[in-house]
Design an enzyme around this catalytic site. Structure first.
Site, PDB file in Angstrom:
ATOM      1  CG  ASN A   9     -36.756  35.699   1.707  1.00  0.00           C
ATOM      2  OD1 ASN A   9     -37.249  36.367   0.979  1.00  0.00           O
ATOM      3  ND2 ASN A   9     -36.370  34.302   1.410  1.00  0.00           N
ATOM      4  CD1 TRP A  10     -40.134  41.026   4.962  1.00  0.00           C
ATOM      5  CD2 TRP A  10     -41.286  42.143   3.643  1.00  0.00           C
ATOM      6  NE1 TRP A  10     -40.187  41.962   5.331  1.00  0.00           N
ATOM      7  CE2 TRP A  10     -40.935  42.816   4.750  1.00  0.00           C
ATOM      8  CE3 TRP A  10     -41.850  42.962   2.473  1.00  0.00           C
ATOM      9  CZ2 TRP A  10     -41.073  44.265   4.897  1.00  0.00           C
ATOM     10  CZ3 TRP A  10     -42.293  44.423   2.967  1.00  0.00           C
ATOM     11  CH2 TRP A  10     -41.886  44.899   3.951  1.00  0.00           C
ATOM     12  CE  LYS A  11     -39.032  32.271   2.220  1.00  0.00           C
ATOM     13  NZ  LYS A  11     -38.968  30.732   2.295  1.00  0.00           N
ATOM     14  CG  HIS A  93     -34.465  31.309  -1.171  1.00  0.00           C
ATOM     15  ND1 HIS A  93     -35.258  30.229  -1.207  1.00  0.00           N
ATOM     16  CD2 HIS A  93     -34.412  31.673   0.106  1.00  0.00           C
ATOM     17  CE1 HIS A  93     -35.908  29.958  -0.196  1.00  0.00           C
ATOM     18  NE2 HIS A  93     -35.259  30.872   0.705  1.00  0.00           N
ATOM     19  CD  GLU A  95     -38.915  29.392  -0.992  1.00  0.00           C
ATOM     20  OE1 GLU A  95     -38.957  30.779  -1.244  1.00  0.00           O
ATOM     21  OE2 GLU A  95     -39.088  28.996   0.182  1.00  0.00           O
ATOM     22  CD  GLU A 164     -32.304  30.584   3.852  1.00  0.00           C
ATOM     23  OE1 GLU A 164     -32.660  30.978   4.545  1.00  0.00           O
ATOM     24  OE2 GLU A 164     -32.881  30.239   2.640  1.00  0.00           O
ATOM     25  N   GLY A 170     -39.266  26.708   6.054  1.00  0.00           N
ATOM     26  CA  GLY A 170     -40.891  26.933   6.007  1.00  0.00           C
ATOM     27  C   GLY A 170     -41.640  25.518   6.611  1.00  0.00           C
ATOM     28  CB  SER A 208     -38.010  26.666  10.898  1.00  0.00           C
ATOM     29  OG  SER A 208     -38.791  26.236   9.798  1.00  0.00           O
ATOM     30  N   GLY A 229     -37.372  33.764   7.138  1.00  0.00           N
ATOM     31  CA  GLY A 229     -38.607  33.697   6.181  1.00  0.00           C
ATOM     32  C   GLY A 229     -39.894  34.171   6.852  1.00  0.00           C
ATOM     33  N   GLY A 230     -40.664  33.309   7.204  1.00  0.00           N
ATOM     34  CA  GLY A 230     -41.904  33.513   7.665  1.00  0.00           C
ATOM     35  C   GLY A 230     -41.961  34.169   9.040  1.00  0.00           C
TER      36      GLY A 230
HETATM   37  P1  PGA Z   1     -38.399  30.224   6.783  1.00  0.00           P
HETATM   38  O1  PGA Z   1     -37.578  30.670   5.472  1.00  0.00           O
HETATM   39  O2  PGA Z   1     -37.826  31.042   8.142  1.00  0.00           O
HETATM   40  O3  PGA Z   1     -39.857  30.635   6.565  1.00  0.00           O
HETATM   41  O4  PGA Z   1     -37.950  28.932   7.243  1.00  0.00           O
HETATM   42  C1  PGA Z   1     -36.206  30.955   5.408  1.00  0.00           C
HETATM   43  C2  PGA Z   1     -35.802  31.127   4.195  1.00  0.00           C
HETATM   44  O5  PGA Z   1     -36.277  30.751   3.253  1.00  0.00           O
HETATM   45  O6  PGA Z   1     -35.096  32.287   3.858  1.00  0.00           O
END
Ligand code: PGA
Length: 246
Positions: A9-11, A93, A95, A164, A170, A208, A229-230
């Site tokens: 997930n590049w966001k 998600h 967010e 999640e 994050g 994470s 994500g990251g």
């Molecule tokens: P993260 O994000 O790996 O940076 O914690 C995961 C996500 O939000 O899908």
């Protein structure tokens, strides 16, 4: 055990040169022994599709409109995603739930819109820290998932679910493999009861996930892969996580 799935997930990250470098590294690192996909910002879908076409790496988006078409400025339809060759779309998600006030019902309609166009929704569920500390984790994730199951009805078995925990996204704070497994088992039972196909469905863990914790998380009985994500932005890290799933 079923083949695992790792979704990046590049966001809201990336640029043309950075994406080209990252995708080239992924292509060069295959085979992974797991299914791998990247969910990129809309504007990069066509370039991503052109780069990955013909490979076994899939691509997708990070959101989709619940509407089919029309006067919805700024939105992107499932038909458009299908046209760009998207295999997956992330919906719900945390967010988007938090910053765009997406309700369980809206998330469910988005999942339905995606499936109607042959795009697999990766439906995210997860509790906040306050909800976990109040002992509400199970209730929260079951409520979030049940609305989607109800909306998708006989197609529910076609979605991918991602657990999640909001407090682990994050933050560098991962759910322990035991904490994650416990929630995954609850979700699996719920999916089984609703669809009869729970064992064959994929439930990803996200929050994470890094190269050093991926293998233990993926070794849990009900963790079928990860939503990353990251670490999906760093080629070496994402490749290591994909290999850990293989
Ligand atoms: P993260 O994000 O790996 O940076 O914690 C995961 C996500 O939000 O899908």
């Amino acid at each position: 055990m079923q083949r695992k799935l790792v979704v990046g997930n590049w966001k809201m990250h990336g640029s043309r040169p950075a994406n080209a470098e990252l995708l080239a590294a992924l292509l060069g690192a295959r085979p992974f022994g797991a299914d791998v996909a990247v969910c990129v910002p809309y504007v990069y879908l066509n370039e991503t599709a052109a780069t990955l076409a013909g490979s076994d790496i899939r691509w997708g988006a990070q959101d989709v409109s619940a509407h089919e078409q029309g006067a919805y400025t700024g939105e992107v339809s499932a038909a458009m995603l299908a046209e760009c060759g998207c295999r997956y779309v992330i919906v719900g998600h945390s967010e988007r739930r938090a910053y765009h006030a997406e309700s369980d019902a809206l998330v469910a309609r988005k999942a339905q819109a995606a499936l109607a166009r042959g795009v697999t929704p990766v439906v995210c569920v997860g509790e906040t820290l306050a909800e976990r500390e109040a002992g509400e984790t199970e209730d929260v994730v079951k409520r979030q998932l049940s609305v989607v199951i109800h909306q998708l009805a006989h197609c529910a078995a076609e979605m991918v679910v991602a657990y999640e925990p909001v407090w682990a996204i994050g933050t560098g704070r991962t759910a322990s493999p035991e904490q994650a497994q416990a929630v995954h088992a609850v979700l699996r039972a719920q999916l089984q009861a609703a669809t009869g196909h729970g064992a064959a469905m994929k439930i990803l863990y996200g929050g994470s996930v890094k190269p050093d914790n991926a293998a233990t998380l993926f070794a849990q009985a009900d963790i079928d892969g990860g939503l990353i994500g990251g670490a999906s932005l760093k080629a070496a890290d994402f490749i290591a996580i994909c290999r850990a799933a293989g």
